[in-house]
Design a protein around this motif. Structure first.
Motif, PDB file in Angstrom:
ATOM      1  N   LEU A  88     -18.364   9.999  -8.958  1.00  0.00           N
ATOM      2  CA  LEU A  88     -16.914   9.944  -9.149  1.00  0.00           C
ATOM      3  C   LEU A  88     -16.490   8.494  -9.358  1.00  0.00           C
ATOM      4  CD1 LEU A  88     -16.603  12.242  -6.166  1.00  0.00           C
ATOM      5  CD2 LEU A  88     -15.406  12.873  -8.260  1.00  0.00           C
ATOM      6  N   VAL A  89     -15.373   8.336 -10.078  1.00  0.00           N
ATOM      7  CA  VAL A  89     -14.801   7.007 -10.288  1.00  0.00           C
ATOM      8  C   VAL A  89     -13.434   6.960  -9.615  1.00  0.00           C
ATOM      9  CG1 VAL A  89     -13.966   5.328 -11.983  1.00  0.00           C
ATOM     10  CG2 VAL A  89     -16.035   6.677 -12.457  1.00  0.00           C
ATOM     11  N   GLU A  90     -13.200   5.889  -8.839  1.00  0.00           N
ATOM     12  CA  GLU A  90     -11.873   5.662  -8.273  1.00  0.00           C
ATOM     13  C   GLU A  90     -11.080   4.890  -9.327  1.00  0.00           C
ATOM     14  OE1 GLU A  90      -8.489   5.062  -6.865  1.00  0.00           O
ATOM     15  OE2 GLU A  90      -9.526   3.132  -6.910  1.00  0.00           O
ATOM     16  N   MET A  91     -10.031   5.519  -9.869  1.00  0.00           N
ATOM     17  CA  MET A  91      -9.411   5.032 -11.096  1.00  0.00           C
ATOM     18  C   MET A  91      -8.576   3.756 -10.919  1.00  0.00           C
ATOM     19  SD  MET A  91     -10.748   7.139 -13.100  1.00  0.00           S
ATOM     20  CE  MET A  91     -10.022   6.332 -14.524  1.00  0.00           C
ATOM     21  N   LEU A  92      -8.104   3.460  -9.727  1.00  0.00           N
ATOM     22  CA  LEU A  92      -7.296   2.258  -9.528  1.00  0.00           C
ATOM     23  C   LEU A  92      -8.157   1.006  -9.387  1.00  0.00           C
ATOM     24  CD1 LEU A  92      -4.597   3.690  -7.106  1.00  0.00           C
ATOM     25  CD2 LEU A  92      -4.265   3.049  -9.496  1.00  0.00           C
ATOM     26  N   THR A  93      -9.369   1.165  -8.875  1.00  0.00           N
ATOM     27  CA  THR A  93     -10.262   0.021  -8.678  1.00  0.00           C
ATOM     28  C   THR A  93     -11.498   0.076  -9.565  1.00  0.00           C
ATOM     29  OG1 THR A  93     -11.497   1.155  -6.924  1.00  0.00           O
ATOM     30  CG2 THR A  93      -9.559  -0.137  -6.261  1.00  0.00           C
ATOM     31  N   THR A 149      -0.121  -0.856 -11.774  1.00  0.00           N
ATOM     32  CA  THR A 149      -0.381   0.454 -11.172  1.00  0.00           C
ATOM     33  C   THR A 149       0.145   1.568 -12.062  1.00  0.00           C
ATOM     34  OG1 THR A 149      -0.316  -0.421  -8.912  1.00  0.00           O
ATOM     35  CG2 THR A 149       0.094   1.932  -9.187  1.00  0.00           C
ATOM     36  N   PHE A 150       1.405   1.453 -12.491  1.00  0.00           N
ATOM     37  CA  PHE A 150       1.967   2.499 -13.349  1.00  0.00           C
ATOM     38  C   PHE A 150       1.242   2.572 -14.685  1.00  0.00           C
ATOM     39  CE2 PHE A 150       5.837   2.213 -10.595  1.00  0.00           C
ATOM     40  CZ  PHE A 150       5.855   3.545 -10.231  1.00  0.00           C
ATOM     41  N   SER A 170       0.833  -1.205   0.000  1.00  0.00           N
ATOM     42  CA  SER A 170       0.000   0.000   0.000  1.00  0.00           C
ATOM     43  C   SER A 170       0.866   1.252   0.000  1.00  0.00           C
ATOM     44  CB  SER A 170      -0.926   0.003   1.220  1.00  0.00           C
ATOM     45  OG  SER A 170      -1.887  -1.024   1.138  1.00  0.00           O
ATOM     46  N   ARG A 171       1.948   1.243   0.773  1.00  0.00           N
ATOM     47  CA  ARG A 171       2.837   2.402   0.805  1.00  0.00           C
ATOM     48  C   ARG A 171       3.581   2.562  -0.518  1.00  0.00           C
ATOM     49  NH1 ARG A 171       4.199   0.639   6.418  1.00  0.00           N
ATOM     50  NH2 ARG A 171       2.910   1.927   7.797  1.00  0.00           N
ATOM     51  N   LEU A 172       4.019   1.444  -1.104  1.00  0.00           N
ATOM     52  CA  LEU A 172       4.720   1.521  -2.392  1.00  0.00           C
ATOM     53  C   LEU A 172       3.767   2.037  -3.473  1.00  0.00           C
ATOM     54  CD1 LEU A 172       6.746  -1.818  -2.312  1.00  0.00           C
ATOM     55  CD2 LEU A 172       7.589   0.493  -1.826  1.00  0.00           C
ATOM     56  N   GLN A 173       2.518   1.604  -3.437  1.00  0.00           N
ATOM     57  CA  GLN A 173       1.544   2.069  -4.422  1.00  0.00           C
ATOM     58  C   GLN A 173       1.207   3.545  -4.191  1.00  0.00           C
ATOM     59  OE1 GLN A 173      -2.539   0.438  -4.449  1.00  0.00           O
ATOM     60  NE2 GLN A 173      -2.208  -0.071  -6.610  1.00  0.00           N
ATOM     61  N   THR A 174       1.137   3.955  -2.946  1.00  0.00           N
ATOM     62  CA  THR A 174       0.881   5.358  -2.643  1.00  0.00           C
ATOM     63  C   THR A 174       2.007   6.241  -3.181  1.00  0.00           C
ATOM     64  OG1 THR A 174      -0.422   4.839  -0.678  1.00  0.00           O
ATOM     65  CG2 THR A 174       0.573   7.032  -0.772  1.00  0.00           C
ATOM     66  N   ALA A 175       3.237   5.791  -3.002  1.00  0.00           N
ATOM     67  CA  ALA A 175       4.381   6.540  -3.543  1.00  0.00           C
ATOM     68  C   ALA A 175       4.297   6.640  -5.059  1.00  0.00           C
ATOM     69  CB  ALA A 175       5.689   5.885  -3.113  1.00  0.00           C
ATOM     70  N   ALA A 176       3.819   5.573  -5.721  1.00  0.00           N
ATOM     71  CA  ALA A 176       3.671   5.601  -7.176  1.00  0.00           C
ATOM     72  C   ALA A 176       2.629   6.627  -7.604  1.00  0.00           C
ATOM     73  CB  ALA A 176       3.295   4.208  -7.681  1.00  0.00           C
ATOM     74  N   VAL A 177       1.502   6.680  -6.880  1.00  0.00           N
ATOM     75  CA  VAL A 177       0.451   7.653  -7.200  1.00  0.00           C
ATOM     76  C   VAL A 177       0.960   9.081  -6.991  1.00  0.00           C
ATOM     77  CG1 VAL A 177      -1.812   8.532  -6.500  1.00  0.00           C
ATOM     78  CG2 VAL A 177      -1.446   6.071  -6.747  1.00  0.00           C
ATOM     79  N   THR A 223       2.838  -8.828 -13.568  1.00  0.00           N
ATOM     80  CA  THR A 223       1.857  -9.099 -12.521  1.00  0.00           C
ATOM     81  C   THR A 223       2.572  -9.228 -11.181  1.00  0.00           C
ATOM     82  OG1 THR A 223       2.010 -11.488 -12.922  1.00  0.00           O
ATOM     83  CG2 THR A 223       0.259 -10.275 -14.077  1.00  0.00           C
ATOM     84  N   ASP A 224       1.800  -9.126 -10.100  1.00  0.00           N
ATOM     85  CA  ASP A 224       2.331  -9.240  -8.743  1.00  0.00           C
ATOM     86  C   ASP A 224       3.413  -8.203  -8.463  1.00  0.00           C
ATOM     87  OD1 ASP A 224       0.676 -11.463  -8.181  1.00  0.00           O
ATOM     88  OD2 ASP A 224       2.114 -12.794  -9.155  1.00  0.00           O
ATOM     89  N   ASN A 225       3.224  -7.034  -9.029  1.00  0.00           N
ATOM     90  CA  ASN A 225       4.161  -5.932  -8.835  1.00  0.00           C
ATOM     91  C   ASN A 225       3.422  -4.625  -9.111  1.00  0.00           C
ATOM     92  OD1 ASN A 225       3.971  -5.854 -11.691  1.00  0.00           O
ATOM     93  ND2 ASN A 225       5.833  -7.075 -11.934  1.00  0.00           N
ATOM     94  N   LEU A 226       4.181  -3.555  -9.363  1.00  0.00           N
ATOM     95  CA  LEU A 226       3.575  -2.247  -9.598  1.00  0.00           C
ATOM     96  C   LEU A 226       3.390  -1.926 -11.079  1.00  0.00           C
ATOM     97  CD1 LEU A 226       5.512  -0.262  -6.855  1.00  0.00           C
ATOM     98  CD2 LEU A 226       3.028  -0.517  -6.943  1.00  0.00           C
TER      99      LEU A 226
END
Length: 488
Positions: free
Chosen positions: A446-451, A380-381, A327-334, A374-377
């Protein structure tokens, strides 16, 4: 004149016009993927060839290898690449290893044949341009290198005489004159500091960089060790290159970094990178410091939209060496792609959750990942870049609007830019609590774009959110019609 003759004349006119250089404004819309050329992909396509980072030796990555894996980069939505310096380097295994990274040049008039032949580099740029991918070249102006303590000046090109260099002295990092005039390096690799106040040196560099950019059709330059050269040198280089230039000043103080934009188009946003790393890697951090630093950079910079945002690079420990919390790694990516003002830069391997700590551990061979998606970021990117590219194409004010930040709790913040709204927490997996976000139109969907989840603001324009540690990216559903995003 017959119509077909007119068409032929127009075609010839455009064919022989000089290439229009990529302007700073053209770079705003780009998302950059940083490559250490020796470590990204081999020409033979191997995903098993060994590469020990601790050995600090060439591992065989090449320009041809990058060409062969451009799909991997473009499928993640990146629209520019930053490649290692291309010049000939000090040869051989010094006590500090080999010059696989490209920062020990000794002959600017020859290319580094470890990366391939000249035609390979020309082909790389041409293939990138065919895909509408800009190419940024990393460039070293501060020094030329020699193995050992004794300098053989005649071996250096184009500055083959001692008179082109400052006298040898160790750098006192607390003294600005020393930083600009003394030598980096050590007794194993000497980095002779070029006298960039010398008129002959300046004119040689101007001619050199102008010809180099034209010859290979580079779209931009990353300028290494900017603080180690007096500031008046840099406008000479940026004008001669006629492309967007982004400089490195490795300092976390906004008051030091921001003023350099008077001399260079944009800078690496080190102050925000360092604050964001502290903010997102641990739930013990208070996000207010990040908001303060980001706001300082907004007020101190001439045009922060031309700065480069990053969370990892070849000089700093990777985030996954500090935290494994997804979650923290994905937050940093966003934050990297959408939250910070300016041009996103992602260091190769961040998407694979590579966990190398400080140099050289953070320069792993990407081929050993098998280029997994898969199983990585990687997803997400890909999602973030695709969304960012769509928002920009729609003419949303996102691109030139500075973000507005708000602290919702000590562990939760929001960022708004154009019609994009982010909610970010450092609580980690499963954390963050409940927050209420205001400022939407009554009943706005609104749409949450990651989910691709759907949310609706209440009649007072508020949105109640239950956080689970993951970042939230919100965009009005009405603006996504026929976008192809989230099934719309």
């Amino acid at each position: 004149m017959y119509p077909h003759t007119i068409l032929l004349s127009l075609a010839l006119f455009y064919l022989f016009q000089p290439t229009i250089a990529a302007s700073p404004s053209a770079w705003r819309s780009r998302s950059i993927y940083q490559v250490v050329t020796d470590r990204f992909a081999r020409s033979d396509g191997s995903t098993t060839f060994p590469c020990s980072t601790s050995d600090r030796l060439y591992c065989g990555g090449s320009w041809r290898g990058i060409i062969n894996h451009l799909d991997y980069i473009s499928d993640m939505g990146f629209t520019a690449i930053w490649i290692s310096p291309i010049q000939k380097q000090v040869e051989g295994d010094t006590y500090e290893g080999e010059a696989y990274h490209g920062y020990w040049p000794n002959n600017l008039n020859q290319i580094n044949e470890h990366f391939g032949e000249k035609q390979d580099l020309l082909d790389l740029v041409a293939e990138c341009h065919r895909r509408d991918i800009f190419v940024m070249l990393d460039m070293v102006f501060n020094h030329l290198a020699s193995q050992g303590e004794d300098m053989t000046w005649s071996d250096l090109e184009p500055f083959n005489d001692e008179r082109f260099f400052h006298p040898r002295c160790p750098i006192d990092w607390g003294n600005e004159a020393s930083i600009q005039n003394c030598w980096m390096g050590d007794g194993y690799v000497s980095l002779a500091d070029v006298d960039t106040e010398n008129t002959e040196v300046i004119e040689t560099f101007k001619s050199y960089i102008s010809n180099l950019v034209d010859e290979f059709s580079f779209d931009g330059l990353r300028l290494d060790a900017v603080r180690n050269i007096p500031k008046p040198f840099w406008p000479e280089i940026t004008r001669a290159s006629n492309v967007y230039c982004q400089g490195e000043v490795w300092v976390g103080d906004a008051n030091v970094v921001a003023p350099y934009q008077e001399y260079i188009d944009g800078m690496h946003n080190y102050p925000v990178k360092e604050a964001a790393t502290r903010a997102f890697i641990s739930s013990t951090s208070d996000l207010s410091e990040l908001i303060t630093v980001a706001s300082d950079m907004q007020s101190l910079s001439k045009d922060l939209t031309l700065f480069g945002n990053f969370m990892e690079n070849h000089d700093n420990p990777r985030l996954a060496s500090i935290t494994q919390d997804f979650s923290r790694l994905q937050t940093a990516a966003v934050w990297n792609i959408l939250g910070a003002d300016g041009i996103p830069i992602v260091y190769y391997g961040q998407e694979q959750k590579y966990a190398g700590a400080k140099d050289p551990a953070n320069r792993e061979a990407l081929w050993l990942s098998g280029y997994k998606t898969t199983d990585n970021l990687v997803p997400t990117f890909a999602t973030l870049n695709r969304f960012r590219n769509f928002v920009i194409a729609q003419g949303d004010p996102f691109l030139t609007t500075l973000a507005q930040y708000a602290l919702l709790t000590s562990a939760v913040m929001s960022a708004r830019k154009g019609n994009v709204t982010l909610v970010l927490t450092n609580a980690g997996n499963g954390g963050g609590g409940n927050v209420v976000l205001q400022g939407f139109a009554a009943g706005m969907e609104l749409v949450e774009m990651l989910t691709c989840g759907k949310l609706v603001a209440d009649q007072g324009g508020s949105l109640a959110l239950v956080l689970n540690g993951n970042p939230i990216v919100l965009y009005p559903r009405s603006l996504l019609q026929e976008s192809g995003l989230c099934g719309l």
